[in-house]
Scaffold this active site. Structure first.
Site, PDB file in Angstrom:
ATOM      1  CB  CYS A   1       3.402   3.223  -7.075  1.00 60.17           C
ATOM      2  SG  CYS A   1       3.937   4.765  -6.406  1.00 60.17           S
ATOM      3  CD  GLU A   2      -3.655   3.925  -7.403  1.00 60.15           C
ATOM      4  OE1 GLU A   2      -4.089   3.603  -8.643  1.00 60.15           O
ATOM      5  OE2 GLU A   2      -4.537   3.778  -6.195  1.00 60.15           O
ATOM      6  CG  HIS A   3       0.004   5.528  -3.476  1.00 56.36           C
ATOM      7  ND1 HIS A   3       0.378   4.393  -2.717  1.00 56.36           N
ATOM      8  CD2 HIS A   3      -1.240   5.802  -3.478  1.00 56.36           C
ATOM      9  CE1 HIS A   3      -1.086   3.813  -2.407  1.00 56.36           C
ATOM     10  NE2 HIS A   3      -1.956   4.751  -2.857  1.00 56.36           N
ATOM     11  CG  HIS A   4       5.056   7.626  -4.253  1.00 57.44           C
ATOM     12  ND1 HIS A   4       4.593   6.538  -3.688  1.00 57.44           N
ATOM     13  CD2 HIS A   4       5.238   8.785  -3.258  1.00 57.44           C
ATOM     14  CE1 HIS A   4       4.637   6.656  -2.408  1.00 57.44           C
ATOM     15  NE2 HIS A   4       5.090   8.156  -1.931  1.00 57.44           N
TER      16      HIS A   4
ATOM     17  CD  GLN B   1       3.887  -6.290  -5.742  1.00 50.76           C
ATOM     18  OE1 GLN B   1       4.485  -5.329  -5.400  1.00 50.76           O
ATOM     19  NE2 GLN B   1       3.893  -7.273  -5.119  1.00 50.76           N
TER      20      GLN B   1
ATOM     21  CG  HIS C   1       6.608  -0.990  -4.773  1.00 53.22           C
ATOM     22  ND1 HIS C   1       5.345  -0.772  -5.187  1.00 53.22           N
ATOM     23  CD2 HIS C   1       6.573  -2.385  -4.600  1.00 53.22           C
ATOM     24  CE1 HIS C   1       4.784  -1.715  -5.377  1.00 53.22           C
ATOM     25  NE2 HIS C   1       5.610  -2.877  -5.092  1.00 53.22           N
TER      26      HIS C   1
ATOM     27  CB  CYS D   1       7.688   4.910  -4.168  1.00 51.33           C
ATOM     28  SG  CYS D   1       6.638   3.544  -3.805  1.00 51.33           S
TER      29      CYS D   1
HETATM   30 ZN    ZN Z   1       4.712   4.567  -4.340  1.00 52.50          ZN
END
Ligand code: ZN
Length: 189
Positions: A78-81, A119, A147, A149
């Site tokens: 995931c590009e956020h975490h 996703q 996920h 995260c």
């Molecule tokens: Zn994430």
């Protein structure tokens, strides 16, 4: 361009220090190198060429029936975490003269999954690529994923599965086609 492992290593070493670790202790001595190589592999999708994925894998076939490939494994970040999400991808399409070799569909999924991703975007990129590369009559892609995260931090929803879908062409325009796809992949809307 390949990531520069020698430049990533000291960044990981500094990260370990900031986290309160001793990067020189035995167990961590080779960690910066391992992390750098692992990240390079996990993002190899940026450096994969579509041509080499699809090359020679399109077969001519005169059929207007729906082709379904279920349970393609998906591993992404995931590009956020920068934490993994993983699950299964189901693909359906109605060809217009050309069909994919099955293993190439899996490689196509990998090409987009091995990047920093959302996703939703991953699902759309796969459907659009299939639609365009064989001029399909319609495409449906569904991804079910968990996920880390969400599971390991924050809300800690350990068993939640995120489901995303992207439908194009007749899969979007015709309810009956979309329902056939959902039934065949085992999910009713
Ligand atoms: Zn994430």
């Amino acid at each position: 361009m390949e990531p520069n492992i020698a430049r990533i290593e000291p960044l990981v070493r500094q990260l370990l220090i900031e986290l309160g670790e001793d990067p020189d202790r035995e167990g961590l001595a080779k960690t910066p190198e391992r992390v750098a190589k692992s990240l390079a592999f996990l993002t190899h999708g940026y450096r994969t060429e579509l041509k080499t994925v699809i090359n020679d894998a399109l077969f001519t076939q005169d059929t207007g029936s729906m082709v379904i490939v279920k349970d393609i494994e998906v591993y992404s970040l995931c590009e956020h975490h920068l934490l993994p999400f993983y699950g299964r991808c189901h693909i359906g399409y109605i060809p217009d003269g050309k069909v994919f070799g099955v293993s190439k569909l899996a490689r196509l999924v990998d090409m987009y999954a091995r990047r920093l991703q959302l996703q939703e975007r991953l699902t759309e990129q796969i459907s659009e690529e299939i639609m365009h590369s064989i001029d399909a009559v319609g495409v449906g892609v569904m991804i079910e994923a968990q996920h880390l995260c969400m599971m390991m931090r924050g809300v800690e929803k350990q068993n939640s599965v995120m489901v995303t879908s992207s439908v194009l062409g007749v899969f979007r325009d015709q309810l009956a086609t979309r329902e056939e796809f959902l039934t065949l992949v085992g999910r009713r809307a």
